[in-house]
Design an enzyme around this catalytic site. Sequence first.
Site, short mmCIF file in Angstrom:
data_model
loop_
_atom_site.label_atom_id
_atom_site.label_comp_id
_atom_site.label_asym_id
_atom_site.label_seq_id
_atom_site.Cartn_x
_atom_site.Cartn_y
_atom_site.Cartn_z
CD GLU A 115 -2.91 -1.21 2.30
OE1 GLU A 115 -4.14 -1.31 2.14
OE2 GLU A 115 -2.36 -1.20 3.42
CD GLU A 135 -3.22 -6.36 3.40
OE1 GLU A 135 -2.73 -5.24 3.59
OE2 GLU A 135 -3.19 -6.94 2.28
#
Length: 261
Positions: A115, A135
């Site tokens: 990210e 994730e």
Amino acid sequence: MTDEVRYVRDGHIARVTIDRPAVLNAVDAKTNARLNEIWAGIEADPDVRAVVVTGAGQRSFCVGADMSADAVDKTGLEYWAGLDPNGFGGLSLRTTLDVPVIARVNGYALGGGMEMVLGCDIVVAADHAQFGLTEPRVGRIPLDGGVFQLVRRLPHTQAMGLLLTGRRASAAELHRMGLVNEVVPAQQLDEAVDRWVADILACAPTSLRAIKQMVQRGDGLSPQDAHKLRTPALMAALDSEDAKEGVLAFQQKRPPVWPGR
């Protein structure tokens, strides 16, 4: 607050290094706070003209949240309720950092680390680097900008192929997809980053601030509506000393010396 992020000013270049190699440069709450502090300082410093962000060592850029620390003490709902509006590492969703940011990806860029990469403008990666929004493989979701940034950067099937598998992808694969600007052998990584920095510094700082601000604030607008924006950096650039110096240097057939204002 913490000494686990190194910040060095090298002339007009800001170098930011997450220095937690024992946990593959995973980010805990204190590290995230320190990163936010650094970005805010850079925003307030008109002499910074380029930023390079990386991780310490040769194995990892950043592997996201430190799962050995406070992150695992929160439920998903608790984490979601306390999300940093600037995104992971204070960078992945930040819209106020008007200088060019280069990700020097020296290894794993996973989860929040990926990210952070998505929050950068230029990505230079070592050939052994691996990327992924991993994730889902630990029962979490890329909440800090990963989902929405990725689907804006890639074709739908490419983005979903990464999001719905949580798999790791090589630097070469993401270069083919268009998310990485350049892939080089690890021993050439600094040379490649320095080359990009040199190209940035060859441009007028006021022009680059204006361009980045226009891109950020025009996101989601039609080209016609974005064209009507009068951002502060744009107005400053149009009547800047840089603009005068650029024309004068061209006429005098010499490299420009940018005042930066």
